[in-house]
Structures are given as structure tokens and as C-alpha cells.
Write a protein that holds these residues in place. Structure first.
Motif, mmCIF file in Angstrom:
data_model
loop_
_atom_site.group_PDB
_atom_site.id
_atom_site.type_symbol
_atom_site.label_atom_id
_atom_site.label_comp_id
_atom_site.label_asym_id
_atom_site.label_seq_id
_atom_site.Cartn_x
_atom_site.Cartn_y
_atom_site.Cartn_z
ATOM 1 N N VAL A 234 -7.640 -1.199 -1.334
ATOM 2 C CA VAL A 234 -7.388 0.175 -0.717
ATOM 3 C C VAL A 234 -8.206 1.087 -1.732
ATOM 4 O O VAL A 234 -8.640 0.977 -2.610
ATOM 5 C CB VAL A 234 -5.957 0.594 -0.871
ATOM 6 C CG1 VAL A 234 -5.051 -0.294 -0.217
ATOM 7 C CG2 VAL A 234 -5.506 0.828 -2.323
ATOM 8 N N ARG A 235 -8.631 2.211 -0.747
ATOM 9 C CA ARG A 235 -9.195 3.352 -1.254
ATOM 10 C C ARG A 235 -8.243 4.467 -1.196
ATOM 11 O O ARG A 235 -7.699 4.858 -0.089
ATOM 12 C CB ARG A 235 -10.558 3.757 -0.582
ATOM 13 C CG ARG A 235 -11.428 4.685 -0.877
ATOM 14 C CD ARG A 235 -12.661 4.962 -0.214
ATOM 15 N NE ARG A 235 -13.023 6.044 -0.270
ATOM 16 C CZ ARG A 235 -13.568 6.965 0.599
ATOM 17 N NH1 ARG A 235 -13.010 6.695 2.023
ATOM 18 N NH2 ARG A 235 -13.850 8.179 0.295
ATOM 19 N N VAL A 236 -8.113 5.297 -2.193
ATOM 20 C CA VAL A 236 -7.143 6.219 -2.370
ATOM 21 C C VAL A 236 -7.927 7.670 -1.887
ATOM 22 O O VAL A 236 -8.745 7.865 -2.330
ATOM 23 C CB VAL A 236 -6.289 6.454 -3.659
ATOM 24 C CG1 VAL A 236 -5.460 7.732 -3.639
ATOM 25 C CG2 VAL A 236 -5.609 5.218 -3.972
ATOM 26 N N LEU B 57 2.099 1.743 -3.723
ATOM 27 C CA LEU B 57 1.104 2.338 -4.392
ATOM 28 C C LEU B 57 1.024 3.910 -3.948
ATOM 29 O O LEU B 57 0.875 4.769 -4.840
ATOM 30 C CB LEU B 57 -0.232 1.651 -4.138
ATOM 31 C CG LEU B 57 -1.369 2.277 -4.835
ATOM 32 C CD1 LEU B 57 -1.196 2.015 -6.609
ATOM 33 C CD2 LEU B 57 -2.687 1.353 -4.685
ATOM 34 N N HIS B 58 0.881 4.243 -2.728
ATOM 35 C CA HIS B 58 0.706 5.679 -2.370
ATOM 36 C C HIS B 58 1.976 6.492 -2.779
ATOM 37 O O HIS B 58 1.669 7.367 -3.389
ATOM 38 C CB HIS B 58 0.770 5.638 -0.755
ATOM 39 C CG HIS B 58 0.521 6.958 -0.289
ATOM 40 N ND1 HIS B 58 1.432 8.009 -0.080
ATOM 41 C CD2 HIS B 58 -0.792 7.537 -0.152
ATOM 42 C CE1 HIS B 58 0.882 9.016 0.546
ATOM 43 N NE2 HIS B 58 -0.533 8.925 0.460
ATOM 44 N N LYS C 155 -5.412 -0.710 -6.872
ATOM 45 C CA LYS C 155 -6.319 -0.383 -5.782
ATOM 46 C C LYS C 155 -7.340 -1.577 -5.620
ATOM 47 O O LYS C 155 -7.478 -1.970 -4.164
ATOM 48 C CB LYS C 155 -7.430 0.856 -6.209
ATOM 49 C CG LYS C 155 -6.760 2.168 -5.881
ATOM 50 C CD LYS C 155 -7.304 3.035 -6.420
ATOM 51 C CE LYS C 155 -8.896 3.314 -6.083
ATOM 52 N NZ LYS C 155 -9.575 4.331 -6.455
ATOM 53 N N LYS C 156 -7.694 -2.124 -6.519
ATOM 54 C CA LYS C 156 -8.781 -3.360 -6.318
ATOM 55 C C LYS C 156 -7.935 -4.479 -5.784
ATOM 56 O O LYS C 156 -8.443 -5.153 -4.720
ATOM 57 C CB LYS C 156 -9.327 -3.614 -7.525
ATOM 58 C CG LYS C 156 -10.245 -4.851 -7.518
ATOM 59 C CD LYS C 156 -10.916 -5.063 -8.947
ATOM 60 C CE LYS C 156 -11.629 -6.336 -9.084
ATOM 61 N NZ LYS C 156 -11.930 -6.611 -10.467
ATOM 62 N N PHE D 146 -3.756 1.808 -12.059
ATOM 63 C CA PHE D 146 -3.983 2.448 -10.844
ATOM 64 C C PHE D 146 -5.542 1.885 -10.335
ATOM 65 O O PHE D 146 -5.129 1.181 -8.959
ATOM 66 C CB PHE D 146 -4.198 3.749 -10.794
ATOM 67 C CG PHE D 146 -2.551 4.445 -10.675
ATOM 68 C CD1 PHE D 146 -2.027 3.988 -9.423
ATOM 69 C CD2 PHE D 146 -2.371 5.289 -11.514
ATOM 70 C CE1 PHE D 146 -0.645 4.533 -9.332
ATOM 71 C CE2 PHE D 146 -0.960 5.640 -11.406
ATOM 72 C CZ PHE D 146 -0.220 5.228 -10.196
ATOM 73 N N ALA D 147 -6.441 1.677 -10.966
ATOM 74 C CA ALA D 147 -7.849 1.066 -10.719
ATOM 75 C C ALA D 147 -7.592 -0.366 -10.148
ATOM 76 O O ALA D 147 -8.033 -0.743 -9.133
ATOM 77 C CB ALA D 147 -8.757 1.316 -11.577
ATOM 78 N N LYS E 74 0.803 -1.268 0.036
ATOM 79 C CA LYS E 74 0.172 0.043 0.220
ATOM 80 C C LYS E 74 0.825 1.313 0.052
ATOM 81 O O LYS E 74 0.662 2.307 -0.577
ATOM 82 C CB LYS E 74 -0.971 -0.081 1.218
ATOM 83 C CG LYS E 74 -1.788 -1.059 1.155
ATOM 84 C CD LYS E 74 -2.626 -1.297 2.502
ATOM 85 C CE LYS E 74 -3.567 -2.559 2.184
ATOM 86 N NZ LYS E 74 -4.432 -2.777 3.432
#
Length: 106
Positions: A97-99, A26-27, A92-93, A88-89, A23
Motif C-alpha cells: 500500500v501507499r499511504v 493499517l489506515h 506498508k511494504k 509502518f514502512a 489495509k
């Protein structure tokens, strides 16, 4: 002679042992992209994909050839916003996570 471990292997092992690390990657990729450092963002995203879903599964999800995805996320790659958005979608899936972005003033 010191023992060394391949960088991709190290990232993959760390992601397996610590989901928060994935995570954080990704962030960081999102932050770098928004800060204008797309080259580094693409490389981090590439390492994250290799350590998690893999390019084969990503290709199925975003309906793009694997080779095209590799090229897009290379140092000289130039992905469209539509392709980056799909990547990115998918990540996230995959990471569940939810950004959430926060806007602050300097």
C-alpha cells in the motif's frame, strides 16, 4: 454454551480472507496515531502484525529484537518515532500500500 473464537485468530482469518481489511487496520492505526490516541494505535498495529508478517519477520526487517517490538507496541510501550516509522514502512511494504493523507479544514 456458545462457541467463541480467540480474537487474534479471528483477525488473522479475516485478514487472510479480505486483504482490504488489513489495509483498513493499517489506515486506522495511522489515523489514531495522528489523532493522539497512540495507545489504541499500538494495539491495532500489534494485531495487524500478528495477523500478517508476524513479529519474527518484522524484527528482521526493522533490525530490532522481537521482545523489544512487543514491548514497544504494548499498552505501556513508548516507541520512538524512528521505530514507529520503521514499523509502518515495513507494514506498508508487506501490504503493498501507499499511504496518502488528505488535509481538510474544519
Amino acid at each position: 454454551m456458545a462457541l467463541t473464537r480467540d480474537f487474534k485468530e479471528t483477525v488473522k482469518k479475516r485478514v487472510e480472507e479480505d486483504p482490504d481489511f488489513a489495509k483498513a487496520l493499517l489506515h486506522e492505526a495511522i489515523d489514531l496515531l495522528l489523532d493522539g490516541d497512540s495507545a489504541t494505535a499500538k494495539l491495532i498495529l500489534r494485531d495487524l502484525i500478528n495477523a500478517t508478517v508476524g513479529f519474527e519477520q518484522l524484527a528482521c526487517e526493522v533490525q530490532k529484537p522481537t521482545k523489544s517490538l512487543h514491548r514497544m507496541l504494548s499498552v505501556s510501550g513508548n516507541p520512538t518515532m524512528e521505530n514507529l516509522s520503521a514499523i509502518f514502512a515495513t507494514m506498508k511494504k508487506a501490504l503493498h500500500v501507499r499511504v496518502v493523507t488528505t488535509v481538510t479544514t474544519a
